[in-house]
Design a protein around this motif. Structure first.
Motif, PDB file in Angstrom:
ATOM      1  N   ALA A 113       0.853  -1.182   0.000  1.00 52.78           N
ATOM      2  CA  ALA A 113       0.000   0.000   0.000  1.00 52.78           C
ATOM      3  C   ALA A 113       0.890   1.234   0.000  1.00 52.78           C
ATOM      4  O   ALA A 113       1.900   1.276   0.700  1.00 52.78           O
ATOM      5  N   GLY A 114       0.512   2.200  -0.794  1.00 54.94           N
ATOM      6  CA  GLY A 114       1.257   3.450  -0.823  1.00 54.94           C
ATOM      7  C   GLY A 114       1.112   4.201   0.488  1.00 54.94           C
ATOM      8  O   GLY A 114       0.170   3.978   1.254  1.00 54.94           O
ATOM      9  N   GLY A 115       2.032   5.094   0.752  1.00 52.04           N
ATOM     10  CA  GLY A 115       2.046   5.837   2.002  1.00 52.04           C
ATOM     11  C   GLY A 115       0.791   6.637   2.267  1.00 52.04           C
ATOM     12  O   GLY A 115       0.417   6.860   3.408  1.00 52.04           O
ATOM     13  N   ASP A 116       0.090   7.065   1.208  1.00 50.19           N
ATOM     14  CA  ASP A 116      -1.108   7.871   1.407  1.00 50.19           C
ATOM     15  C   ASP A 116      -2.400   7.073   1.263  1.00 50.19           C
ATOM     16  O   ASP A 116      -3.481   7.625   1.391  1.00 50.19           O
ATOM     17  N   GLU A 117      -2.301   5.762   1.040  1.00 52.91           N
ATOM     18  CA  GLU A 117      -3.501   4.926   0.927  1.00 52.91           C
ATOM     19  C   GLU A 117      -4.057   4.616   2.313  1.00 52.91           C
ATOM     20  O   GLU A 117      -3.304   4.389   3.255  1.00 52.91           O
ATOM     21  N   GLU A 118      -5.376   4.596   2.420  1.00 51.11           N
ATOM     22  CA  GLU A 118      -6.028   4.334   3.701  1.00 51.11           C
ATOM     23  C   GLU A 118      -6.282   2.860   3.959  1.00 51.11           C
ATOM     24  O   GLU A 118      -6.664   2.484   5.056  1.00 51.11           O
ATOM     25  N   SER A 119      -6.101   2.024   2.975  1.00 53.44           N
ATOM     26  CA  SER A 119      -6.320   0.592   3.174  1.00 53.44           C
ATOM     27  C   SER A 119      -5.212  -0.178   2.449  1.00 53.44           C
ATOM     28  O   SER A 119      -4.386   0.400   1.772  1.00 53.44           O
ATOM     29  N   GLY A 120      -5.242  -1.503   2.632  1.00 52.33           N
ATOM     30  CA  GLY A 120      -4.271  -2.343   1.947  1.00 52.33           C
ATOM     31  C   GLY A 120      -3.149  -2.862   2.822  1.00 52.33           C
ATOM     32  O   GLY A 120      -2.230  -3.507   2.335  1.00 52.33           O
ATOM     33  N   ARG A 121      -3.219  -2.598   4.115  1.00 55.93           N
ATOM     34  CA  ARG A 121      -2.159  -3.034   5.017  1.00 55.93           C
ATOM     35  C   ARG A 121      -2.588  -4.155   5.967  1.00 55.93           C
ATOM     36  O   ARG A 121      -1.826  -4.571   6.826  1.00 55.93           O
ATOM     37  N   GLY A 122      -3.810  -4.639   5.831  1.00 57.84           N
ATOM     38  CA  GLY A 122      -4.358  -5.599   6.780  1.00 57.84           C
ATOM     39  C   GLY A 122      -3.543  -6.859   6.941  1.00 57.84           C
ATOM     40  O   GLY A 122      -3.227  -7.266   8.065  1.00 57.84           O
ATOM     41  N   LEU A 123      -3.171  -7.504   5.841  1.00 54.40           N
ATOM     42  CA  LEU A 123      -2.414  -8.745   5.963  1.00 54.40           C
ATOM     43  C   LEU A 123      -0.985  -8.496   6.435  1.00 54.40           C
ATOM     44  O   LEU A 123      -0.388  -9.346   7.091  1.00 54.40           O
ATOM     45  N   GLU A 124      -0.453  -7.326   6.140  1.00 55.13           N
ATOM     46  CA  GLU A 124       0.860  -6.960   6.668  1.00 55.13           C
ATOM     47  C   GLU A 124       0.780  -6.843   8.197  1.00 55.13           C
ATOM     48  O   GLU A 124       1.665  -7.310   8.922  1.00 55.13           O
ATOM     49  N   ILE A 125      -0.290  -6.242   8.683  1.00 59.09           N
ATOM     50  CA  ILE A 125      -0.509  -6.128  10.132  1.00 59.09           C
ATOM     51  C   ILE A 125      -0.655  -7.514  10.748  1.00 59.09           C
ATOM     52  O   ILE A 125      -0.034  -7.824  11.768  1.00 59.09           O
ATOM     53  N   VAL A 126      -1.459  -8.370  10.112  1.00 63.08           N
ATOM     54  CA  VAL A 126      -1.651  -9.737  10.617  1.00 63.08           C
ATOM     55  C   VAL A 126      -0.307 -10.465  10.673  1.00 63.08           C
ATOM     56  O   VAL A 126       0.026 -11.101  11.672  1.00 63.08           O
ATOM     57  N   GLY A 127       0.479 -10.358   9.620  1.00 62.52           N
ATOM     58  CA  GLY A 127       1.789 -11.013   9.587  1.00 62.52           C
ATOM     59  C   GLY A 127       2.716 -10.522  10.680  1.00 62.52           C
ATOM     60  O   GLY A 127       3.429 -11.307  11.321  1.00 62.52           O
ATOM     61  N   THR A 128       2.709  -9.238  10.916  1.00 56.48           N
ATOM     62  CA  THR A 128       3.563  -8.660  11.952  1.00 56.48           C
ATOM     63  C   THR A 128       3.137  -9.122  13.338  1.00 56.48           C
ATOM     64  O   THR A 128       3.972  -9.540  14.151  1.00 56.48           O
ATOM     65  N   LEU A 129       1.846  -9.064  13.623  1.00 60.38           N
ATOM     66  CA  LEU A 129       1.356  -9.426  14.964  1.00 60.38           C
ATOM     67  C   LEU A 129       1.492 -10.911  15.263  1.00 60.38           C
ATOM     68  O   LEU A 129       1.544 -11.304  16.431  1.00 60.38           O
ATOM     69  N   THR A 130       1.531 -11.740  14.226  1.00 62.73           N
ATOM     70  CA  THR A 130       1.601 -13.192  14.421  1.00 62.73           C
ATOM     71  C   THR A 130       2.987 -13.758  14.142  1.00 62.73           C
ATOM     72  O   THR A 130       3.166 -14.976  14.195  1.00 62.73           O
ATOM     73  N   GLY A 131       3.935 -12.911  13.822  1.00 60.79           N
ATOM     74  CA  GLY A 131       5.261 -13.423  13.465  1.00 60.79           C
ATOM     75  C   GLY A 131       5.208 -14.281  12.213  1.00 60.79           C
ATOM     76  O   GLY A 131       5.964 -15.229  12.063  1.00 60.79           O
TER      77      GLY A 131
END
Length: 140
Positions: free
Chosen positions: A96-114
């Motif tokens: 997701a681009g720096g100014d996009e409001e969505s598109g980071r969900g699976l990145e967040i999931v990956g980070t929180l779950t290792g």
């Protein structure tokens, strides 16, 4: 109780309408289960993970009127959060681009779950799951 490869595990599940309001209900389900199990240390992360998984299902699973959220206790300090929907389209992380409001969900999931998340294809759709909590300690 849910049957897993490790035997029967305690679980909470709920079928929810495929609407944005269900994200809040999924968070409540996770909160309730973790409170009952005394696993409040993973609560914030687990609630955020179920929010992201449910949001993806609501926005992108264009088949069916409902989704199923579950939280399963895997053992000492570990839980699995999952969302089942009727789409067979696999979710894929994207940049997701720096100014996009969505598109980071699976990145967040990956980070929180290792990185402990995945997709199981089912005859009628898919299950997207994520595991949180204490890691098994290696033999010393």
């Amino acid at each position: 109780m849910i049957e897993t490869g490790a035997g029967r595990m305690p679980a909470y599940t709920e079928t929810l309408p495929r609407v944005a309001d269900s994200v809040h209900r999924g968070r409540r389900l996770v909160c309730l289960a973790l409170d009952v199990w005394g696993l409040t240390g993973v609560q914030d992360d687990a609630e955020l993970v179920v929010s992201e998984l449910l949001t993806n299902a609501v926005l992108h699973a264009r088949r069916g009127d409902s989704v199923r959220a579950s939280v399963t206790r895997l053992g000492e300090g570990r839980v699995r959060v999952a969302v089942v929907d009727l789409s067979k389209d696999r979710p894929a992380p994207r940049d997701a681009g720096g100014d996009e409001e969505s598109g980071r969900g699976l990145e967040i999931v990956g980070t929180l779950t290792g990185g402990q998340w995945g997709v199981d294809l089912l005859p009628w759709g898919k299950r997207v799951w994520a595991t949180l909590g204490l890691e098994a300690k290696p033999d010393e």
